[in-house]
Enzyme design. Structure first.
Site, PDB file in Angstrom:
ATOM      1  N   ASP A   1       0.881  -1.159   0.000  1.00 60.40           N
ATOM      2  CA  ASP A   1       0.000   0.000   0.000  1.00 60.40           C
ATOM      3  C   ASP A   1       0.922   1.213   0.000  1.00 60.40           C
ATOM      4  OD1 ASP A   1      -1.650   2.153   0.463  1.00 60.40           O
ATOM      5  OD2 ASP A   1      -2.675   1.284   2.200  1.00 60.40           O
TER       6      ASP A   1
ATOM      7  N   SER B   1       0.703  12.868 -15.190  1.00 61.92           N
ATOM      8  CA  SER B   1      -0.409  12.821 -16.135  1.00 61.92           C
ATOM      9  C   SER B   1      -0.494  14.138 -16.887  1.00 61.92           C
ATOM     10  CB  SER B   1      -1.726  12.587 -15.380  1.00 61.92           C
ATOM     11  OG  SER B   1      -2.847  12.752 -16.240  1.00 61.92           O
TER      12      SER B   1
ATOM     13  N   TYR C   1      -7.762  15.353  -8.591  1.00 65.21           N
ATOM     14  CA  TYR C   1      -6.844  14.467  -9.307  1.00 65.21           C
ATOM     15  C   TYR C   1      -5.839  15.302 -10.089  1.00 65.21           C
ATOM     16  CZ  TYR C   1      -5.009  11.308 -12.842  1.00 65.21           C
ATOM     17  OH  TYR C   1      -4.164  10.613 -13.664  1.00 65.21           O
TER      18      TYR C   1
ATOM     19  N   LYS D   1      -1.592  15.426  -9.566  1.00 66.55           N
ATOM     20  CA  LYS D   1      -0.597  15.173 -10.611  1.00 66.55           C
ATOM     21  C   LYS D   1       0.275  16.407 -10.852  1.00 66.55           C
ATOM     22  CE  LYS D   1      -1.508  10.863 -11.458  1.00 66.55           C
ATOM     23  NZ  LYS D   1      -0.525   9.798 -11.155  1.00 66.55           N
TER      24      LYS D   1
END
Length: 246
Positions: free
Chosen positions: A57, A137, A150, A154
């Site tokens: 994890d 990303s 999100y 990134k």
């Protein structure tokens, strides 16, 4: 065989881009630890590439520490670290994302880079060499609405890459990032909201080369940045996006 004799950890290596990177690294001669929260997926890819599997994890300090110790015990030296594990929240207005979902996105996408650095950078500094690759990303460069947190995670990863590169350069450690556009991975449905032909057509219209990125695309780019061919490259966020960010 650009990675012959090298050792590597690839997090999130049990599927998608991570699996593509693990396969390419192994094909180029590296010994690979495939680390993933899904132990069965990690084992399947590790078997395929004659590597070793590790359940991890990446948002948990003790789990990351165990992964690092296991890799060093197996390899005795770590040359390459790929921080690929990542998650997203579903597309929705920023104020409607639940706090628990926000916390998990930042823990997996950002805190994980901090944790792997804590446990593996000292080793790389001591050996005077190493390559770290953070899989960011296009969302961190050209954000889209409704994926706000999100996108932000990134963007954080890209900034972390650059500051890590500056700090670790005197120690001989290079740090780069990859910025893929959405691809054929388990996260695709989450990015699109729903994976339908209509949604795919709409999204593909934003990519000049007209297709999604593939695990093979990411494997090829990762192999270059982590090999000696890129010995003078550090601190870059390479777009692997078919022109999406132009």
């Amino acid at each position: 065989m650009r990675l012959e004799g090298k050792t590597a950890i690839v997090t999130g290596g049990g599927s998608g881009f991570g699996a593509g990177i693990a396969r390419k690294f192994a094909a180029e001669g590296a010994r690979v630890m495939v680390a993933d929260i899904d132990a069965d997926a990690a084992a399947a890819v590790a078997d395929e590439v004659s590597g070793i599997a590790r359940a991890v994890d990446v948002a948990d300090d003790a789990s990351v520490g165990g992964m690092a110790r296991a890799a060093l015990a197996e390899f005795s030296r770590l040359d390459i670290l790929v921080n690929n594990a990542g998650i997203t929240h579903l597309p929705k207005p920023m104020e409607e994302v639940p706090e628990a979902e926000f916390d998990r996105v930042l823990a997996v996408n950002a805190k994980s880079v901090f944790l792997t650095a804590r446990h593996l950078v000292p080793h790389m500094k001591a050996t005077g060499a190493g390559a770290i690759l953070n899989v960011a990303s296009t969302a961190g460069l050209s954000p889209r609405p409704r994926l706000n947190w999100y996108n932000a995670s990134k963007g954080w990863m890209i900034t972390a890459t650059k500051t890590m590169a500056v700090e670790l350069a005197p120690s001989g450690v290079r740090v780069n990032a990859l910025c893929p556009v959405a691809g054929e991975t388990p996260l695709l449905k989450s990015f699109l909201g729903e994976d339908t032909p209509e949604m795919r057509t709409k999204f593909l219209a934003t990519i000049p080369l007209g297709r999604l990125s593939t695990p093979e695309d990411l494997g090829n780019a990762a192999c270059f940045l982590c090999s000696d061919d890129a010995a003078m490259i550090t601190g870059v966020a390479m777009e692997v996006d078919g022109g999406r960010c132009i």
